[in-house]
Design an enzyme around this catalytic site. Structure first.
Site, PDB file in Angstrom:
ATOM      1  N   TYR A   1      11.271  73.875  33.349  1.00 18.75           N
ATOM      2  CA  TYR A   1      12.799  73.456  33.151  1.00 18.75           C
ATOM      3  C   TYR A   1      13.046  73.372  31.787  1.00 18.75           C
ATOM      4  O   TYR A   1      14.318  73.875  31.205  1.00 18.75           O
ATOM      5  CB  TYR A   1      12.904  72.227  33.949  1.00 18.75           C
ATOM      6  CG  TYR A   1      14.372  71.781  33.876  1.00 18.75           C
ATOM      7  CD1 TYR A   1      15.297  72.304  34.735  1.00 18.75           C
ATOM      8  CD2 TYR A   1      14.812  70.704  33.126  1.00 18.75           C
ATOM      9  CE1 TYR A   1      16.473  71.791  34.831  1.00 18.75           C
ATOM     10  CE2 TYR A   1      15.992  70.235  33.003  1.00 18.75           C
ATOM     11  CZ  TYR A   1      17.177  70.836  33.784  1.00 18.75           C
ATOM     12  OH  TYR A   1      18.423  70.274  33.835  1.00 18.75           O
TER      13      TYR A   1
ATOM     14  N   LYS B   1      15.683  75.658  29.709  1.00 22.84           N
ATOM     15  CA  LYS B   1      16.906  75.135  28.766  1.00 22.84           C
ATOM     16  C   LYS B   1      16.751  75.227  27.341  1.00 22.84           C
ATOM     17  O   LYS B   1      18.172  75.473  26.795  1.00 22.84           O
ATOM     18  CB  LYS B   1      17.048  73.357  29.162  1.00 22.84           C
ATOM     19  CG  LYS B   1      17.396  73.137  30.854  1.00 22.84           C
ATOM     20  CD  LYS B   1      18.750  73.868  30.978  1.00 22.84           C
ATOM     21  CE  LYS B   1      19.242  73.138  32.408  1.00 22.84           C
ATOM     22  NZ  LYS B   1      20.483  73.740  33.054  1.00 22.84           N
TER      23      LYS B   1
HETATM   24  P1  NAP Z   1      22.872  69.718  41.816  1.00 27.24           P
HETATM   25  O1  NAP Z   1      23.510  68.478  42.251  1.00 27.24           O
HETATM   26  O2  NAP Z   1      21.575  70.180  42.209  1.00 27.24           O
HETATM   27  O3  NAP Z   1      23.759  70.965  41.941  1.00 27.24           O
HETATM   28  C1  NAP Z   1      23.406  72.359  41.387  1.00 27.24           C
HETATM   29  C2  NAP Z   1      24.621  73.377  41.885  1.00 27.24           C
HETATM   30  O4  NAP Z   1      24.042  74.544  41.552  1.00 27.24           O
HETATM   31  C3  NAP Z   1      24.762  73.359  43.398  1.00 27.24           C
HETATM   32  O5  NAP Z   1      26.016  73.646  43.857  1.00 27.24           O
HETATM   33  C4  NAP Z   1      23.734  74.596  43.660  1.00 27.24           C
HETATM   34  O6  NAP Z   1      24.354  75.249  44.872  1.00 27.24           O
HETATM   35  C5  NAP Z   1      24.088  75.500  42.620  1.00 27.24           C
HETATM   36  N1  NAP Z   1      23.018  76.401  42.500  1.00 27.24           N
HETATM   37  C6  NAP Z   1      21.743  76.286  42.498  1.00 27.24           C
HETATM   38  N2  NAP Z   1      21.127  77.694  42.560  1.00 27.24           N
HETATM   39  C7  NAP Z   1      22.094  78.538  42.578  1.00 27.24           C
HETATM   40  C8  NAP Z   1      22.376  79.786  43.072  1.00 27.24           C
HETATM   41  N3  NAP Z   1      20.994  80.454  43.073  1.00 27.24           N
HETATM   42  N4  NAP Z   1      23.190  80.545  43.278  1.00 27.24           N
HETATM   43  C9  NAP Z   1      24.322  79.690  43.114  1.00 27.24           C
HETATM   44  N5  NAP Z   1      24.570  78.402  43.199  1.00 27.24           N
HETATM   45  C10 NAP Z   1      23.322  77.846  42.791  1.00 27.24           C
HETATM   46  O7  NAP Z   1      22.599  69.712  40.216  1.00 27.24           O
HETATM   47  P2  NAP Z   1      23.455  68.860  39.095  1.00 27.24           P
HETATM   48  O8  NAP Z   1      22.550  67.770  38.766  1.00 27.24           O
HETATM   49  O9  NAP Z   1      24.819  68.940  39.327  1.00 27.24           O
HETATM   50  O10 NAP Z   1      23.201  69.802  37.677  1.00 27.24           O
HETATM   51  C11 NAP Z   1      24.346  70.845  37.135  1.00 27.24           C
HETATM   52  C12 NAP Z   1      23.601  71.465  35.718  1.00 27.24           C
HETATM   53  O11 NAP Z   1      23.678  69.959  35.011  1.00 27.24           O
HETATM   54  C13 NAP Z   1      22.375  72.174  35.943  1.00 27.24           C
HETATM   55  O12 NAP Z   1      22.427  73.148  35.111  1.00 27.24           O
HETATM   56  C14 NAP Z   1      21.473  70.919  35.517  1.00 27.24           C
HETATM   57  O13 NAP Z   1      20.218  71.684  35.055  1.00 27.24           O
HETATM   58  C15 NAP Z   1      22.107  70.223  34.419  1.00 27.24           C
HETATM   59  N6  NAP Z   1      21.486  68.862  34.275  1.00 27.24           N
HETATM   60  C16 NAP Z   1      21.319  68.192  35.193  1.00 27.24           C
HETATM   61  C17 NAP Z   1      20.776  66.849  35.086  1.00 27.24           C
HETATM   62  C18 NAP Z   1      20.640  65.750  35.975  1.00 27.24           C
HETATM   63  O14 NAP Z   1      19.695  64.739  35.914  1.00 27.24           O
HETATM   64  N7  NAP Z   1      21.264  65.869  37.185  1.00 27.24           N
HETATM   65  C19 NAP Z   1      20.272  66.495  33.803  1.00 27.24           C
HETATM   66  C20 NAP Z   1      20.545  67.499  32.619  1.00 27.24           C
HETATM   67  C21 NAP Z   1      21.120  68.654  33.051  1.00 27.24           C
HETATM   68  P3  NAP Z   1      24.316  74.842  46.385  1.00 27.24           P
HETATM   69  O15 NAP Z   1      25.620  73.691  46.580  1.00 27.24           O
HETATM   70  O16 NAP Z   1      24.655  75.976  47.179  1.00 27.24           O
HETATM   71  O17 NAP Z   1      23.192  74.259  46.614  1.00 27.24           O
END
Ligand code: NAP
Length: 244
Positions: A149, A153
């Site tokens: 991961y 990033k």
């Molecule tokens: P999340 O709740 O797991 O949501 C991820 C979203 O991405 C979901 O809607 C998922 O689709 C979609 N997705 C994943 N694989 C996909 C694919 N192959 N095709 C189309 N859509 C896809 O994650 P989040 O926490 O909101 O994360 C959003 C961003 O923030 C990510 O880039 C993550 O790396 C970054 N981030 C998160 C955190 C954290 O702690 N949460 C921290 C730093 C950065 P489905 O709805 O269909 O499952």
């Protein structure tokens, strides 16, 4: 800050849940025409029920051709948020080729694909635009069990810099927001264990994880004209974690 996206067509990837879902709802509230891309139909259905003005785009970003076709169908796009992401968490020694490919396909390769289609159209229209990638503190600091991961990033942040360099002359700004832990479904994967969570929180000077709205606000700022001279920046939303 008075924000109004009236007349703007905005694409948010990964809008089915988590940060992307809240962002899509907020952008629609600010009068943008929002296209919410995700792979799970029921998450998109629930989003559209919450705000029927939002237009769903159901496609798996791992499918290069299907993704290009889906985006070509909704052009022109004025503002793009590459938010979709996955995390396959294992110790470095246990990381698998499948986990590596999935992570890089979604977190890096799909950003290249989606941004190419959107940016080519922006250039043809001479419209300019703003692209925001959702990166992570993990692109700038090593986190235990996050080898793949973190690498994805880090790669995303270098892709951002080259995009800013090459798209800037077309008045397309490209920036990133890099959050610390947010307790979405992804956040829960790595940080549900109270001991792990406490260890991380103890390294964040503000002493807590980020809320979804605290990530959405800087994304909106970077999309808007209020950030008109900002290009190639990774804006940390990490409570000071990386600085210390
Ligand atoms: P999340 O709740 O797991 O949501 C991820 C979203 O991405 C979901 O809607 C998922 O689709 C979609 N997705 C994943 N694989 C996909 C694919 N192959 N095709 C189309 N859509 C896809 O994650 P989040 O926490 O909101 O994360 C959003 C961003 O923030 C990510 O880039 C993550 O790396 C970054 N981030 C998160 C955190 C954290 O702690 N949460 C921290 C730093 C950065 P489905 O709805 O269909 O499952």
């Amino acid at each position: 800050m008075n924000i109004n996206f009236e007349g703007k067509r905005i694409l948010v990837t990964g809008a089915g849940q988590g940060i992307g879902r809240e962002l899509a709802l907020r952008l629609s509230k600010y009068k943008g025409e929002v296209f919410a891309l995700s792979k799970t139909e029921k998450n998109l259905d629930s989003l559209v029920t919450a705000d029927p003005k939002i237009q769903p785009v159901c496609v798996d970003l791992r499918d290069w051709d299907a993704t290009r076709k889906a985006i070509q169908n909704i052009l022109p796009i004025d503002l793009l948020v590459n938010n979709a992401g996955v995390a396959c968490l294992t110790p470095f020694l246990d990381a698998t080729p499948e986990g590596f490919d999935l992570t890089f396909d979604v977190n890096v390769k799909a950003v290249l694909n989606v941004s190419q289609v959107v940016a080519k159209s922006m250039i043809e229209r001479k419209s300019g635009g703003s692209i925001v990638n959702i990166s992570s503190q993990a692109g700038q600091a090593a986190l235990k069990d996050h080898a793949v991961y973190c690498a994805s990033k880090g790669a995303l942040d270098m892709l951002l810099k080259t995009m800013a360099l090459e798209l800037g002359p077309h008045n397309i700004r490209v920036n990133a927001v890099s959050p610390t832990v947010v307790m979405t479904e992804m956040g829960k994967l790595g940080w549900s264990d109270p001991q792990k969570a406490q260890e991380m929180i103890s390294k964040i000077p503000l002493g807590r994880f980020a809320e979804v709205d605290e990530v959405v606000d800087p994304i909106i700022y970077l999309l808007s004209d209020r950030s008109s001279m900002i290009n190639g920046a990774c804006l940390l939303v990490d409570g000071g974690f990386v600085a210390c």
